[in-house]
Design a protein around this motif. Sequence first.
Motif, PDB file in Angstrom:
ATOM      1  N   ASP A  18       0.840  -1.187   0.000  1.00  0.00           N
ATOM      2  CA  ASP A  18       0.000   0.000   0.000  1.00  0.00           C
ATOM      3  C   ASP A  18       0.883   1.247   0.000  1.00  0.00           C
ATOM      4  O   ASP A  18       1.788   1.370   0.826  1.00  0.00           O
ATOM      5  CB  ASP A  18      -0.908   0.025   1.238  1.00  0.00           C
ATOM      6  CG  ASP A  18      -1.964  -1.077   1.193  1.00  0.00           C
ATOM      7  OD1 ASP A  18      -2.340  -1.478   0.071  1.00  0.00           O
ATOM      8  OD2 ASP A  18      -2.393  -1.523   2.278  1.00  0.00           O
ATOM      9  N   ASP A  19       0.631   2.147  -0.932  1.00  0.00           N
ATOM     10  CA  ASP A  19       1.305   3.456  -0.957  1.00  0.00           C
ATOM     11  C   ASP A  19       2.826   3.342  -0.958  1.00  0.00           C
ATOM     12  O   ASP A  19       3.515   4.114  -0.284  1.00  0.00           O
ATOM     13  CB  ASP A  19       0.850   4.316   0.246  1.00  0.00           C
ATOM     14  CG  ASP A  19      -0.652   4.509   0.261  1.00  0.00           C
ATOM     15  OD1 ASP A  19      -1.226   4.693  -0.828  1.00  0.00           O
ATOM     16  OD2 ASP A  19      -1.246   4.449   1.352  1.00  0.00           O
ATOM     17  N   HIS A  20       3.359   2.367  -1.693  1.00  0.00           N
ATOM     18  CA  HIS A  20       4.810   2.245  -1.799  1.00  0.00           C
ATOM     19  C   HIS A  20       5.173   1.790  -3.203  1.00  0.00           C
ATOM     20  O   HIS A  20       4.612   0.811  -3.717  1.00  0.00           O
ATOM     21  CB  HIS A  20       5.357   1.244  -0.780  1.00  0.00           C
ATOM     22  CG  HIS A  20       6.861   1.093  -0.849  1.00  0.00           C
ATOM     23  ND1 HIS A  20       7.715   1.953  -0.209  1.00  0.00           N
ATOM     24  CD2 HIS A  20       7.641   0.189  -1.502  1.00  0.00           C
ATOM     25  CE1 HIS A  20       8.970   1.584  -0.455  1.00  0.00           C
ATOM     26  NE2 HIS A  20       8.944   0.523  -1.232  1.00  0.00           N
ATOM     27  N   GLY A  21       6.101   2.491  -3.828  1.00  0.00           N
ATOM     28  CA  GLY A  21       6.593   2.093  -5.137  1.00  0.00           C
ATOM     29  C   GLY A  21       7.973   1.487  -5.025  1.00  0.00           C
ATOM     30  O   GLY A  21       8.844   2.030  -4.340  1.00  0.00           O
ATOM     31  N   THR A  64       6.495  -0.069  -9.773  1.00  0.00           N
ATOM     32  CA  THR A  64       5.098  -0.269  -9.377  1.00  0.00           C
ATOM     33  C   THR A  64       5.055  -0.544  -7.875  1.00  0.00           C
ATOM     34  O   THR A  64       6.078  -0.566  -7.188  1.00  0.00           O
ATOM     35  CB  THR A  64       4.458  -1.452 -10.122  1.00  0.00           C
ATOM     36  OG1 THR A  64       5.001  -2.693  -9.608  1.00  0.00           O
ATOM     37  CG2 THR A  64       4.734  -1.369 -11.613  1.00  0.00           C
ATOM     38  N   ASN A  65       3.862  -0.790  -7.356  1.00  0.00           N
ATOM     39  CA  ASN A  65       3.705  -1.136  -5.943  1.00  0.00           C
ATOM     40  C   ASN A  65       3.700  -2.646  -5.735  1.00  0.00           C
ATOM     41  O   ASN A  65       3.227  -3.130  -4.707  1.00  0.00           O
ATOM     42  CB  ASN A  65       2.415  -0.528  -5.381  1.00  0.00           C
ATOM     43  CG  ASN A  65       1.164  -1.182  -5.963  1.00  0.00           C
ATOM     44  OD1 ASN A  65       1.174  -1.694  -7.088  1.00  0.00           O
ATOM     45  ND2 ASN A  65       0.074  -1.169  -5.205  1.00  0.00           N
TER      46      ASN A  65
END
Length: 241
Positions: free
Chosen positions: A25-28, A60-61
């Motif tokens: 979640d919310d991390h690339g 991408t995540n």
Amino acid sequence: MTLSVTVADVHRMTPDVKQFRLVADDHGFEFDPGQHTAVHFEADGEEQSRPYTAINAPGTNQLVLAIKRYDDGTGSVYMHDRTPGDEIEIDPVEGNLHLRDPDRDALFVATGTGITPLYPMVRQYASEGTGRGKLIFGERDQEHLIFRESLDQLRAGTDAVSVEYVLSDAADDAAWNGKTGHVQDHLLETFEELDDLERVDCYVCGVPEMVVETRDLLEDAGADEDRIFTEGWEADAAAED
């Protein structure tokens, strides 16, 4: 610092290899193809971790890992028991195996799950490389060749990279007409094809004994020892066996 990710889906690739798609979640994830993360887990009452290579493209995540199950392997057994929806802790992606210079010729040598870091590197070289690339991939038999379909499609679609398989247990396989034995048995003929090994970047990953022997063969044939890239721990592991 670890990062929590969720197992999005699991796909069986070969009889003993599963592919895991992990989503954060919310991390690339930014990394070089060929680098690895580490999965954290508890075994025998202790916190442990094991490295596994990201086989998907960065940016991408998600991370996609291809993991072979070993009956006595705590990390692989832990991962093969994971199902979609499970949360696990992983490290940032890093590591010594990544493409150094796409303008130089490149030789990739892998055995078994040593293909996992080299597979994304070969794909990157096919896309960005301006020289000649060659992958030699050794396995027991055809059934256990990870990424075979993708690699066959890659070599059919480009002249930049050639792919050869070497099977160590193909004596009774009437459908196999390729090379047999071990990858080291076929390196000398490969060196002749590459002409000047001093101009070749060499990437090697697999069982420690193969990595050490291949490095020695490369150096004896004239490869620049500073242009032979491995994970870096194989010599110590081979000495312990």
